[in-house]
Scaffold this active site. Sequence first.
Site, mmCIF file in Angstrom:
data_model
loop_
_atom_site.group_PDB
_atom_site.id
_atom_site.type_symbol
_atom_site.label_atom_id
_atom_site.label_comp_id
_atom_site.label_asym_id
_atom_site.label_seq_id
_atom_site.Cartn_x
_atom_site.Cartn_y
_atom_site.Cartn_z
ATOM 1 N N ASN A 41 2.001 13.007 -2.503
ATOM 2 C CA ASN A 41 1.154 13.571 -1.443
ATOM 3 C C ASN A 41 1.143 15.077 -1.642
ATOM 4 O OD1 ASN A 41 -0.054 14.453 0.886
ATOM 5 N ND2 ASN A 41 1.615 13.856 2.262
ATOM 6 N N TRP A 42 0.046 15.577 -2.215
ATOM 7 C CA TRP A 42 -0.016 17.007 -2.542
ATOM 8 C C TRP A 42 -0.216 17.859 -1.287
ATOM 9 C CZ3 TRP A 42 -3.637 17.374 -7.507
ATOM 10 C CH2 TRP A 42 -3.059 16.627 -8.545
ATOM 11 N N LYS A 43 -0.519 17.260 -0.177
ATOM 12 C CA LYS A 43 -0.816 17.988 1.061
ATOM 13 C C LYS A 43 -1.896 19.057 0.771
ATOM 14 C CE LYS A 43 3.815 16.969 2.629
ATOM 15 N NZ LYS A 43 4.834 17.217 3.631
ATOM 16 N N HIS A 75 0.247 9.872 8.605
ATOM 17 C CA HIS A 75 1.321 10.787 8.195
ATOM 18 C C HIS A 75 1.804 11.551 9.428
ATOM 19 C CE1 HIS A 75 3.434 14.097 6.278
ATOM 20 N NE2 HIS A 75 3.507 13.339 5.202
ATOM 21 N N GLU A 120 2.521 14.518 9.885
ATOM 22 C CA GLU A 120 1.850 15.803 10.117
ATOM 23 C C GLU A 120 0.517 15.580 10.830
ATOM 24 O OE1 GLU A 120 2.059 17.297 6.090
ATOM 25 O OE2 GLU A 120 4.225 17.485 6.299
ATOM 26 N N GLU A 142 8.911 7.191 6.767
ATOM 27 C CA GLU A 142 9.142 8.617 6.561
ATOM 28 C C GLU A 142 9.776 9.220 7.808
ATOM 29 O OE1 GLU A 142 6.554 10.384 3.301
ATOM 30 O OE2 GLU A 142 5.436 10.561 5.149
ATOM 31 N N GLY A 153 10.183 17.439 4.060
ATOM 32 C CA GLY A 153 10.113 18.864 3.719
ATOM 33 C C GLY A 153 11.326 19.658 4.148
ATOM 34 N N SER A 185 11.957 14.196 1.416
ATOM 35 C CA SER A 185 12.828 14.954 0.509
ATOM 36 C C SER A 185 13.380 14.112 -0.636
ATOM 37 C CB SER A 185 13.960 15.626 1.295
ATOM 38 O OG SER A 185 13.427 16.533 2.250
ATOM 39 N N GLY A 223 6.389 14.406 -1.300
ATOM 40 C CA GLY A 223 5.650 15.623 -0.975
ATOM 41 C C GLY A 223 5.964 16.717 -1.985
ATOM 42 N N GLY A 224 6.914 17.571 -1.636
ATOM 43 C CA GLY A 224 7.219 18.749 -2.454
ATOM 44 C C GLY A 224 7.431 18.447 -3.927
HETATM 45 C C1 PEP Z 1 5.640 13.776 2.796
HETATM 46 O O1 PEP Z 1 5.054 14.725 3.260
HETATM 47 O O2 PEP Z 1 5.114 12.659 2.837
HETATM 48 C C2 PEP Z 1 6.962 13.988 2.208
HETATM 49 C C3 PEP Z 1 7.714 12.946 2.010
HETATM 50 O O3 PEP Z 1 7.311 15.293 1.910
HETATM 51 P P1 PEP Z 1 8.648 15.780 1.156
HETATM 52 O O4 PEP Z 1 8.857 14.885 -0.027
HETATM 53 O O5 PEP Z 1 8.366 17.190 0.767
HETATM 54 O O6 PEP Z 1 9.766 15.655 2.138
#
Ligand code: PEP
Length: 253
Positions: A9-11, A95, A97, A167, A173, A212, A233-234
């Site tokens: 997920n590049w956001k 998600h 967010e 999640e 994050g 994470s 994500g990251g």
């Molecule tokens: C996400 O936003 O779906 C996510 C899992 O982010 P991260 O891996 O950065 O925690």
Amino acid sequence: MRDFLVAGNWKMNGSNAANAALMDGILGGVPATDQVELLVCPPFPYLAQVADMVGGSRVMLGAQNVSVHASGAFTGETAGSMLADVGCSHVIVGHSERRALYGESSDIVAEKFQAAQAVALTPILCLGETLEEREAGQTERVIDAQLDAVLETAGVAAFASAVIAYEPVWAIGTGMTATPEQAQEVHRHIRARLEAQDADIAAGIQILYGGSVKGDNAGGLFANPDIDGGLIGGASLKPADFLAIADAAAALG
Ligand code: PEP
């Protein structure tokens, strides 16, 4: 029996140049096993660019959001048919967010889940509790409410062509990954809730962990019987980091 899925997920990150470099790196290191599926979810403006790059590879394309509407006067919205048209196979719905920052209720998420399936996109339904909810012993209650909103609207049969991502909001994050035991416990709970309605669908659905995930913790998470990969994500923004997670899945496949 279930393949692993590692989904990035590049956001709201990327540019033409950065995406080209990222995809070059990813495409250069796709694990040889077809038991690991890879998916990237760029921002809307770059879907067509990345579609061109993944064509002919084993990397699938997904979007990060979808409108509940099919078409028409909805300024700023993107219809599922458009996502399918540019080559998406998946779309993330619910998600945390989107739920927290854009007020998406579980009812709206259920509508988006159905809007995706109406055009044969596979929804990746995100579920997760906040830290306060976990500390108050409310994790299962929160997950159940988020899941039931979709189950009651779409029916259990709809989960034959869907993915779930657990999640925990406190792990996204933050660098605070759930332990493999914490994650497995919730994954088992989600699968058991589906099992109560349809054992075959529960056995077949991929349930991803997100929060994470990195190359050095992915193996411990994915080794659990109910964890079928990750929503990343990251660590999806650097080829080496994303591929290290894919390799951790491949080592178990
Ligand atoms: C996400 O936003 O779906 C996510 C899992 O982010 P991260 O891996 O950065 O925690």
